[in-house]
Motif scaffolding. Structure first.
Motif, PDB file in Angstrom:
ATOM      1  N   PHE A 155       0.843  -1.190   0.000  1.00 22.58           N
ATOM      2  CA  PHE A 155       0.000   0.000   0.000  1.00 22.58           C
ATOM      3  C   PHE A 155       0.878   1.239   0.000  1.00 22.58           C
ATOM      4  CE2 PHE A 155      -1.558   3.444   2.659  1.00 22.58           C
ATOM      5  CZ  PHE A 155      -2.785   3.747   2.075  1.00 22.58           C
ATOM      6  N   GLN A 156       1.868   1.263   0.881  1.00 23.07           N
ATOM      7  CA  GLN A 156       2.717   2.432   1.055  1.00 23.07           C
ATOM      8  C   GLN A 156       3.487   2.764  -0.212  1.00 23.07           C
ATOM      9  OE1 GLN A 156       1.767   3.829   3.549  1.00 23.07           O
ATOM     10  NE2 GLN A 156       3.296   5.045   4.531  1.00 23.07           N
ATOM     11  N   MET A 157       3.979   1.764  -0.912  1.00 27.63           N
ATOM     12  CA  MET A 157       4.731   2.003  -2.145  1.00 27.63           C
ATOM     13  C   MET A 157       3.842   2.656  -3.190  1.00 27.63           C
ATOM     14  SD  MET A 157       6.974  -1.463  -2.417  1.00 27.63           S
ATOM     15  CE  MET A 157       8.163  -1.881  -1.154  1.00 27.63           C
ATOM     16  N   TYR A 158       2.623   2.138  -3.354  1.00 30.52           N
ATOM     17  CA  TYR A 158       1.704   2.726  -4.336  1.00 30.52           C
ATOM     18  C   TYR A 158       1.211   4.094  -3.885  1.00 30.52           C
ATOM     19  CZ  TYR A 158       1.774  -1.303  -7.342  1.00 30.52           C
ATOM     20  OH  TYR A 158       2.176  -2.287  -8.217  1.00 30.52           O
ATOM     21  N   ARG A 159       1.068   4.287  -2.583  1.00 33.36           N
ATOM     22  CA  ARG A 159       0.706   5.604  -2.048  1.00 33.36           C
ATOM     23  C   ARG A 159       1.799   6.614  -2.404  1.00 33.36           C
ATOM     24  NH1 ARG A 159       2.545   7.819   2.733  1.00 33.36           N
ATOM     25  NH2 ARG A 159       1.349   9.603   3.453  1.00 33.36           N
ATOM     26  N   LYS A 191      -4.278   5.809 -10.800  1.00 34.72           N
ATOM     27  CA  LYS A 191      -4.078   4.357 -10.909  1.00 34.72           C
ATOM     28  C   LYS A 191      -3.272   3.838  -9.716  1.00 34.72           C
ATOM     29  CE  LYS A 191      -4.417   3.894 -15.908  1.00 34.72           C
ATOM     30  NZ  LYS A 191      -3.733   3.536 -17.156  1.00 34.72           N
ATOM     31  N   ALA A 192      -2.247   4.584  -9.324  1.00 34.25           N
ATOM     32  CA  ALA A 192      -1.436   4.168  -8.174  1.00 34.25           C
ATOM     33  C   ALA A 192      -2.271   4.198  -6.898  1.00 34.25           C
ATOM     34  CB  ALA A 192      -0.213   5.070  -8.038  1.00 34.25           C
ATOM     35  N   PHE A 193      -3.074   5.248  -6.715  1.00 31.94           N
ATOM     36  CA  PHE A 193      -3.931   5.337  -5.534  1.00 31.94           C
ATOM     37  C   PHE A 193      -4.973   4.222  -5.532  1.00 31.94           C
ATOM     38  CE2 PHE A 193      -3.175  10.203  -5.336  1.00 31.94           C
ATOM     39  CZ  PHE A 193      -2.075  10.039  -4.524  1.00 31.94           C
ATOM     40  N   THR A 194      -5.504   3.903  -6.707  1.00 34.58           N
ATOM     41  CA  THR A 194      -6.473   2.806  -6.819  1.00 34.58           C
ATOM     42  C   THR A 194      -5.837   1.494  -6.396  1.00 34.58           C
ATOM     43  OG1 THR A 194      -7.707   3.922  -8.573  1.00 34.58           O
ATOM     44  CG2 THR A 194      -7.945   1.521  -8.437  1.00 34.58           C
ATOM     45  N   LYS A 195      -4.634   1.255  -6.873  1.00 32.78           N
ATOM     46  CA  LYS A 195      -3.917   0.029  -6.507  1.00 32.78           C
ATOM     47  C   LYS A 195      -3.688  -0.014  -4.995  1.00 32.78           C
ATOM     48  CE  LYS A 195      -1.400  -3.649  -7.475  1.00 32.78           C
ATOM     49  NZ  LYS A 195      -1.960  -4.881  -7.976  1.00 32.78           N
ATOM     50  N   ALA A 196      -3.294   1.113  -4.406  1.00 32.74           N
ATOM     51  CA  ALA A 196      -3.071   1.174  -2.960  1.00 32.74           C
ATOM     52  C   ALA A 196      -4.353   0.836  -2.210  1.00 32.74           C
ATOM     53  CB  ALA A 196      -2.568   2.563  -2.555  1.00 32.74           C
ATOM     54  N   LEU A 197      -5.457   1.423  -2.629  1.00 37.55           N
ATOM     55  CA  LEU A 197      -6.731   1.173  -1.954  1.00 37.55           C
ATOM     56  C   LEU A 197      -7.153  -0.284  -2.069  1.00 37.55           C
ATOM     57  CD1 LEU A 197      -8.628   4.416  -2.940  1.00 37.55           C
ATOM     58  CD2 LEU A 197      -7.940   3.748  -0.634  1.00 37.55           C
ATOM     59  N   LYS A 198      -6.926  -0.862  -3.238  1.00 36.64           N
ATOM     60  CA  LYS A 198      -7.313  -2.264  -3.438  1.00 36.64           C
ATOM     61  C   LYS A 198      -6.434  -3.219  -2.639  1.00 36.64           C
ATOM     62  CE  LYS A 198      -9.728  -1.719  -7.761  1.00 36.64           C
ATOM     63  NZ  LYS A 198      -9.838  -2.047  -9.178  1.00 36.64           N
ATOM     64  N   LEU A 199      -5.188  -2.814  -2.393  1.00 36.16           N
ATOM     65  CA  LEU A 199      -4.305  -3.653  -1.586  1.00 36.16           C
ATOM     66  C   LEU A 199      -4.699  -3.638  -0.115  1.00 36.16           C
ATOM     67  CD1 LEU A 199      -0.815  -2.778  -3.073  1.00 36.16           C
ATOM     68  CD2 LEU A 199      -1.907  -5.021  -3.082  1.00 36.16           C
ATOM     69  N   GLY A 200      -5.311  -2.555   0.308  1.00 36.40           N
ATOM     70  CA  GLY A 200      -5.662  -2.425   1.718  1.00 36.40           C
ATOM     71  C   GLY A 200      -4.464  -1.988   2.526  1.00 36.40           C
ATOM     72  N   GLY A 201      -4.708  -1.719   3.772  1.00 35.09           N
ATOM     73  CA  GLY A 201      -3.650  -1.216   4.638  1.00 35.09           C
ATOM     74  C   GLY A 201      -3.714   0.292   4.707  1.00 35.09           C
ATOM     75  N   GLY A 202      -2.803   0.865   5.425  1.00 33.75           N
ATOM     76  CA  GLY A 202      -2.767   2.309   5.580  1.00 33.75           C
ATOM     77  C   GLY A 202      -3.838   2.793   6.537  1.00 33.75           C
ATOM     78  N   SER A 203      -3.614   3.967   7.061  1.00 31.06           N
ATOM     79  CA  SER A 203      -4.577   4.545   7.993  1.00 31.06           C
ATOM     80  C   SER A 203      -5.730   5.201   7.243  1.00 31.06           C
ATOM     81  CB  SER A 203      -3.883   5.591   8.873  1.00 31.06           C
ATOM     82  OG  SER A 203      -3.574   6.738   8.096  1.00 31.06           O
ATOM     83  N   VAL A 204      -6.793   5.470   7.944  1.00 25.53           N
ATOM     84  CA  VAL A 204      -7.936   6.160   7.353  1.00 25.53           C
ATOM     85  C   VAL A 204      -7.485   7.515   6.821  1.00 25.53           C
ATOM     86  CG1 VAL A 204     -10.177   7.212   7.865  1.00 25.53           C
ATOM     87  CG2 VAL A 204      -9.616   4.956   8.789  1.00 25.53           C
ATOM     88  N   GLU A 205      -6.647   8.196   7.581  1.00 25.23           N
ATOM     89  CA  GLU A 205      -6.154   9.509   7.161  1.00 25.23           C
ATOM     90  C   GLU A 205      -5.357   9.409   5.857  1.00 25.23           C
ATOM     91  OE1 GLU A 205      -3.303  13.141   8.695  1.00 25.23           O
ATOM     92  OE2 GLU A 205      -3.744  11.509  10.058  1.00 25.23           O
ATOM     93  N   GLU A 206      -4.476   8.408   5.760  1.00 26.19           N
ATOM     94  CA  GLU A 206      -3.684   8.244   4.539  1.00 26.19           C
ATOM     95  C   GLU A 206      -4.596   8.017   3.336  1.00 26.19           C
ATOM     96  OE1 GLU A 206       0.493   6.246   5.933  1.00 26.19           O
ATOM     97  OE2 GLU A 206      -1.279   4.969   5.945  1.00 26.19           O
ATOM     98  N   LYS A 207      -5.591   7.178   3.506  1.00 18.57           N
ATOM     99  CA  LYS A 207      -6.498   6.860   2.408  1.00 18.57           C
ATOM    100  C   LYS A 207      -7.372   8.052   2.031  1.00 18.57           C
ATOM    101  CE  LYS A 207      -6.931   2.125   3.957  1.00 18.57           C
ATOM    102  NZ  LYS A 207      -7.859   1.128   4.452  1.00 18.57           N
ATOM    103  N   SER A 208      -7.790   8.832   3.027  1.00 23.43           N
ATOM    104  CA  SER A 208      -8.740   9.911   2.750  1.00 23.43           C
ATOM    105  C   SER A 208      -8.105  11.071   1.997  1.00 23.43           C
ATOM    106  CB  SER A 208      -9.374  10.409   4.055  1.00 23.43           C
ATOM    107  OG  SER A 208      -8.397  11.032   4.862  1.00 23.43           O
TER     108      SER A 208
END
Length: 108
Positions: free
Chosen positions: A45-49, A66-83
């Motif tokens: 997740f972090q690498m794609y983020r 596309k990178a953010f989509t991949k990160a989201l699909k992988l899961g992980g990360g905090s709510v803040e990072e994703k938002s």
């Protein structure tokens, strides 16, 4: 550390993020992309983020999305990072990409 462990993807990712924070976008993206290549299907997740943020700052919002989509699909990360993903794209004027990411964020 990279000289001792040149195939350690986490070292490349960390160095890439440091370079990004220093404003060295081109070298940063090369390091992050190398980290992702080294990890293959196990890229994090972090690498794609990180990749998404750098691409957005380089003005390539479609690839950033596309990178953010991949990160989201992988899961992980905090709510803040994703938002923050859709906000980054909005700030760059990539409204369609931001809307797609925001929808995906709501689903994950």
């Amino acid at each position: 550390a990279l000289k001792a462990e040149p195939k350690d993807a986490n070292f490349h990712d960390t160095l890439g993020w440091v370079l990004y924070k220093q404003g060295e976008l081109k070298p940063a993206i090369r390091k992050i992309q190398k980290a992702i290549r080294l990890q293959g299907a196990h890229a994090s997740f972090q690498m794609y983020r990180h990749l998404g943020y750098i691409l957005a700052d380089l003005g390539d919002c479609k690839q950033a999305a596309k990178a953010f989509t991949k990160a989201l699909k992988l899961g992980g990360g905090s709510v803040e990072e994703k938002s923050n993903f859709h906000i980054v794209l909005e700030e760059k004027g990539a409204h369609a990409e931001a809307a797609r990411i925001k929808k995906l964020q709501a689903e994950t």
